[in-house]
Design an enzyme around this catalytic site. Structure first.
Site, short mmCIF file in Angstrom:
data_model
loop_
_atom_site.label_atom_id
_atom_site.label_comp_id
_atom_site.label_asym_id
_atom_site.label_seq_id
_atom_site.Cartn_x
_atom_site.Cartn_y
_atom_site.Cartn_z
CD1 TRP A 187 7.21 -9.28 0.45
CD2 TRP A 187 5.96 -11.11 0.09
NE1 TRP A 187 7.09 -9.95 1.64
CE2 TRP A 187 6.33 -11.08 1.45
CE3 TRP A 187 5.18 -12.17 -0.37
CZ2 TRP A 187 5.95 -12.08 2.36
CZ3 TRP A 187 4.81 -13.17 0.52
CH2 TRP A 187 5.18 -13.11 1.88
CD GLU A 228 4.65 -5.82 -0.34
OE1 GLU A 228 4.41 -6.62 -1.28
OE2 GLU A 228 3.77 -5.42 0.44
CE LYS A 230 4.43 -9.82 6.10
NZ LYS A 230 3.61 -10.91 5.60
CG ASP A 261 1.67 -3.86 2.87
OD1 ASP A 261 1.04 -3.55 3.90
OD2 ASP A 261 1.29 -4.76 2.10
CG HIS A 264 4.57 -5.37 4.76
ND1 HIS A 264 5.04 -5.94 3.59
CD2 HIS A 264 3.44 -6.05 5.06
CE1 HIS A 264 4.22 -6.90 3.20
NE2 HIS A 264 3.24 -6.98 4.07
CG HIS A 288 0.97 -3.18 -1.45
ND1 HIS A 288 1.61 -4.40 -1.34
CD2 HIS A 288 0.78 -2.99 -2.78
CE1 HIS A 288 1.81 -4.91 -2.54
NE2 HIS A 288 1.32 -4.07 -3.44
CG ASP A 296 -3.31 -9.91 9.85
OD1 ASP A 296 -2.76 -10.76 9.13
OD2 ASP A 296 -4.20 -9.15 9.45
CG ASP A 298 -1.85 -9.07 4.83
OD1 ASP A 298 -1.62 -8.23 3.95
OD2 ASP A 298 -1.02 -9.90 5.22
CG ASP A 328 -1.00 -6.89 -0.11
OD1 ASP A 328 -1.75 -7.89 -0.16
OD2 ASP A 328 0.23 -6.99 0.05
MN MN Z 1 1.84 -5.75 0.37
#
Ligand code: MN
Length: 421
Positions: A187, A228, A230, A261, A264, A288, A296, A298, A328
């Protein structure tokens, strides 16, 4: 709950599920083969153990200042061990390249070697767990422009390509040492705050660089490369080079894994729906698990509808053996071990719930065109006693039941974390 009532409740749940054609023993057996890869960066707020020329180390942006974070690799490994002991089943450890141990020596990213990860490899071997690995293309002067492998400066691109090639070599050797392929996630944050006028040029550079990174062939028994995408990041709001389409097209055409993810994508975009569509073209996927909250990506993953829908799609596609699953997220505002445990247990619960779905029955209704029954049953099945199956799984795995793990974490916090300087 004592062991007797856990067993009793399990037996009752087992016969209830059997009425719907579900074998709970088999679901538990399937759970035992699922390994979740726990991200080392949750343990220290993505700081890592790099030493720069001045003896300082960097870090990515985390929010929160909960006390007791791991300051060195031994502390991080201790924290890992404690967390692993509070989660049922066998998991994996997911290491970023900046978690190398160089004995105080400055080693730049384009100079990393296997020897700096020897302690991790020895530890994993001793604990009988597998390692996964990640390139670290952030928190570095050569990433200051916002671009790495798609920078216009060929020297910058070469630097990061060399980093990624070395990461592949390290990951392949980790995989060989553990007798199980090491998942290497690629990534990079490349992108810009405002809209560029030439998106095409950046993406061409991106795939040219990725092709150079992947040039050397390694056995997939040793290393599995994943890429990955995003949607955006802080300071990278208008353009991400590695967008979903760029990455999906690249991964499929180069026969590597695509990484999905949960944080993402657009907030209402379903990652669950991507499983069956992608597995028509790809052998494997990396997932993920995370939780997006506004901007955000995460937050600690919990038992959300998104997570349950994702694992339902994996199980319904009979694809548990075709996915790698990793956490993640990073949250520095709560106990960091608790973050791992909450995230792993939530991910496991979503998988178990999916494994317990009366799939044949629902499929029959769908094939008959009885969409009323399909909807009614899907909603009713949410109330079957799957948590009794979960508790039994924890019990036979030697992991704490319900919230009992929290007492252990609080004790560890008092005895270990809060005593750290
Ligand atoms: Mn990730």
């Amino acid at each position: 709950m004592n062991t007797k009532s856990i067993n009793q409740r399990y037996d009752e749940a087992k016969s209830m599920y059997a009425e719907y054609g579900v074998d709970t023993d088999k679901a538990i057996q399937n759970m035992q083969s699922v390994e979740i890869s726990l991200q080392c960066w949750q343990g220290d707020d993505v700081v890592g153990f790099e030493v720069d020329e001045k003896g300082l180390s960097g870090g990515i942006m985390t929010t929160g200042n909960y006390p007791g974070k791991a300051k060195n690799a031994d502390e991080l490994r201790n924290d890992y061990e404690k967390a692993f002991s509070l989660i049922p089943g066998k998991q994996r450890a997911n290491i970023h390249a900046i978690y190398l141990e160089t004995d105080g020596k400055f080693v730049d990213r384009d100079q990393i070697e296997l020897k700096y990860f020897k302690n991790w490899i020895d530890w994993a071997k001793q604990k009988k767990i597998a390692l996964d690995f990640n390139t670290s293309m952030f928190s570095h002067a050569k990433a200051a422009s916002g671009y790495t492998i798609s920078d216009y400066d060929p020297a910058i691109r070469d630097f990061w390509i060399e980093h990624a090639k070395r990461c592949r070599d390290i990951a392949a050797k980790m995989g060989e040492a553990q007798g199980k392929s090491c998942l290497l996630n690629h990534w990079m944050p490349d992108g810009s705050k405002d809209a560029p006028v030439d998106r095409f040029a950046r993406r061409k550079l991106f795939i040219q660089s990725m092709d150079r990174i992947l040039d050397k062939e390694y056995s997939k028994d040793f290393v599995l490369d994943a890429l990955e995408s995003k949607l955006f990041g802080i300071g990278v709001e208008s353009f991400t080079v590695g967008s979903a389409e760029t990455v999906l097209g690249y991964a499929i055409s180069r026969n590597i894994l695509v990484t999905y993810d949960l944080g993402h994508f657009h907030p209402t975009e379903s990652i669950a729906d991507k499983i069956s569509s992608t597995l028509l073209y790809a052998d494997r996927l990396l997932l993920h698990t995370s939780r997006g909250v506004r901007w955000d990506s995460d937050h600690v993953v919990i038992q959300t509808d998104d997570l349950f829908a994702l694992m339902q799609e994996v199980v319904r596609a009979d694809a548990l053996s075709r996915v790698n699953i990793a956490l993640d997220f990073f949250d520095a505002s709560i106990n960091r071990l608790a973050a791992w445990i909450i995230g792993t247990r939530a991910t496991q619960k979503a998988i178990l719930f999916a494994l317990l779905e009366p799939h044949e029955l629902l499929l029959g209704k769908e094939e008959e065109g009885d969409t009323t029954a399909r909807l009614a049953l899907l909603d009713e099945f949410k109330n079957l006693p799957w948590s009794d199956v979960w508790n039994y799984y924890c019990e036979i795995s030697g992991a704490p039941l319900g919230d009992k793990w929290l007492d252990e974490v609080k004790k560890y916090e008092k005895d270990v974390l809060f005593k750290r300087k």
